[in-house]
Design a protein around this motif. Sequence first.
Motif, PDB file in Angstrom:
ATOM      1  N   GLN A   1       0.835  -1.189   0.000  1.00  0.00           N
ATOM      2  CA  GLN A   1       0.000   0.000   0.000  1.00  0.00           C
ATOM      3  C   GLN A   1       0.873   1.244   0.000  1.00  0.00           C
ATOM      4  OE1 GLN A   1      -3.384  -1.547   3.001  1.00  0.00           O
ATOM      5  NE2 GLN A   1      -3.686   0.556   2.272  1.00  0.00           N
ATOM      6  N   SER A   2       0.398   2.264  -0.707  1.00  0.00           N
ATOM      7  CA  SER A   2       1.100   3.540  -0.707  1.00  0.00           C
ATOM      8  C   SER A   2       0.088   4.669  -0.850  1.00  0.00           C
ATOM      9  CB  SER A   2       2.109   3.584  -1.866  1.00  0.00           C
ATOM     10  OG  SER A   2       1.438   3.470  -3.108  1.00  0.00           O
ATOM     11  N   PRO A   3       0.388   5.825  -0.256  1.00  0.00           N
ATOM     12  CA  PRO A   3       1.509   6.018   0.665  1.00  0.00           C
ATOM     13  C   PRO A   3       1.203   5.395   2.031  1.00  0.00           C
ATOM     14  CG  PRO A   3       0.185   7.984   0.592  1.00  0.00           C
ATOM     15  CD  PRO A   3      -0.431   7.028  -0.401  1.00  0.00           C
ATOM     16  N   GLN A   4       2.208   5.340   2.893  1.00  0.00           N
ATOM     17  CA  GLN A   4       1.979   4.816   4.244  1.00  0.00           C
ATOM     18  C   GLN A   4       1.283   5.851   5.113  1.00  0.00           C
ATOM     19  OE1 GLN A   4       6.084   2.987   5.177  1.00  0.00           O
ATOM     20  NE2 GLN A   4       4.651   1.899   6.504  1.00  0.00           N
ATOM     21  N   PHE A   5       1.620   7.117   4.891  1.00  0.00           N
ATOM     22  CA  PHE A   5       1.042   8.200   5.672  1.00  0.00           C
ATOM     23  C   PHE A   5       0.563   9.290   4.716  1.00  0.00           C
ATOM     24  CE2 PHE A   5       2.563   6.616   9.690  1.00  0.00           C
ATOM     25  CZ  PHE A   5       3.752   5.983   9.386  1.00  0.00           C
ATOM     26  N   LEU A   6      -0.555   9.908   5.073  1.00  0.00           N
ATOM     27  CA  LEU A   6      -1.108  10.986   4.265  1.00  0.00           C
ATOM     28  C   LEU A   6      -1.739  11.990   5.221  1.00  0.00           C
ATOM     29  CD1 LEU A   6      -1.230  11.529   1.260  1.00  0.00           C
ATOM     30  CD2 LEU A   6      -3.350  10.225   1.143  1.00  0.00           C
TER      31      LEU A   6
ATOM     32  N   VAL B   1      -5.234   6.460  -2.635  1.00  0.00           N
ATOM     33  CA  VAL B   1      -4.442   5.434  -1.959  1.00  0.00           C
ATOM     34  C   VAL B   1      -4.359   4.233  -2.888  1.00  0.00           C
ATOM     35  CG1 VAL B   1      -4.357   3.900   0.037  1.00  0.00           C
ATOM     36  CG2 VAL B   1      -5.187   6.239   0.309  1.00  0.00           C
TER      37      VAL B   1
ATOM     38  N   CYS C   1      -3.058   0.130  -3.773  1.00  0.00           N
ATOM     39  CA  CYS C   1      -2.813  -1.211  -3.248  1.00  0.00           C
ATOM     40  C   CYS C   1      -2.334  -2.054  -4.417  1.00  0.00           C
ATOM     41  CB  CYS C   1      -4.101  -1.768  -2.660  1.00  0.00           C
ATOM     42  SG  CYS C   1      -3.980  -3.453  -2.031  1.00  0.00           S
TER      43      CYS C   1
ATOM     44  N   TYR D   1      -6.616   3.037   6.401  1.00  0.00           N
ATOM     45  CA  TYR D   1      -7.263   2.392   5.263  1.00  0.00           C
ATOM     46  C   TYR D   1      -6.449   1.158   4.870  1.00  0.00           C
ATOM     47  CZ  TYR D   1     -10.421   6.292   4.911  1.00  0.00           C
ATOM     48  OH  TYR D   1     -11.391   7.218   5.207  1.00  0.00           O
TER      49      TYR D   1
ATOM     50  N   THR E   1      -2.694   2.536   5.050  1.00  0.00           N
ATOM     51  CA  THR E   1      -2.392   3.953   4.842  1.00  0.00           C
ATOM     52  C   THR E   1      -3.069   4.723   5.956  1.00  0.00           C
ATOM     53  OG1 THR E   1      -2.178   3.803   2.435  1.00  0.00           O
ATOM     54  CG2 THR E   1      -2.746   5.960   3.362  1.00  0.00           C
TER      55      THR E   1
ATOM     56  N   LEU F   1      -4.450   7.957   7.207  1.00  0.00           N
ATOM     57  CA  LEU F   1      -4.922   9.228   6.654  1.00  0.00           C
ATOM     58  C   LEU F   1      -5.349  10.156   7.785  1.00  0.00           C
ATOM     59  CD1 LEU F   1      -5.908  11.122   4.376  1.00  0.00           C
ATOM     60  CD2 LEU F   1      -8.088   9.883   4.453  1.00  0.00           C
TER      61      LEU F   1
END
Lengths: 113, 114
Positions: free
Chosen positions: A6-11, A21, A23, A87, A107, A109
């Motif tokens: 998954q990307s990004p890890q942080f938003l 996001v 996958c 997520y 992710t 969020l």
Amino acid sequence: TQLLEQSPQFLSIQEGENLTVYCNSSSVFSSLQWYRQEPGEGPVLLVTVVTGGEVKKLKRLTFQFGDARKDSSLHITAAQPGDTGLYLCAVNAGGTSYGKLTFGQGTILTVHP
Amino acid sequence: ETGVTQSPTHLIKTRGQQVTLRCSSQSGHNTVSWYQQALGQGPQFIFQYYREEENGRGNFPPRFSGLQFPNYSSELNVNALELDDSALYLCASSLVSSGSKTQYFGPGTRLLVL
């Protein structure tokens, strides 16, 4: 190696912004699920996608399953603070049996008012 | 309709101890799956119980064991606790015969091993 990346890890975004996001995997899946998890709670199923190229909408959330059924995306339009959470995408690892989910790393969020 | 419940909500143990976590499945559901979720990570599948039998297991050592009772509630037991066992433990219930593949998760038990 993660089955689902998954990307990004942080938003971290402001209210009203749009976000996507992703996958991704090198494997093909018969279906893929998206969950949202809020602090102190278990994951809650948002949607299941089963057909390559499928697009599903849930209010301001749009989910797409890749044509080759190897990847998926979640797009949120005009994010709100209530969208804050973790997520997760997930697939059934047990082939035709279900309930044995493999999750991506998620992710996180944060939507700021 | 009662949702999935788990007890206790929080637990602190020391290394080497044993712990039992409990899960009551959603009314009518006959399958329970257990997951371990480390902080900031996605849940990892531990095992699943169906009709009181283990029905699939993830990559977890034998010191992780479980039970399912005739009323479909379930227990997760962890022996010889290690520091890395600190995590949120989630159970999820579903109904195999319904045709639906939806699992309903409980709120989890947060375990801290010192």
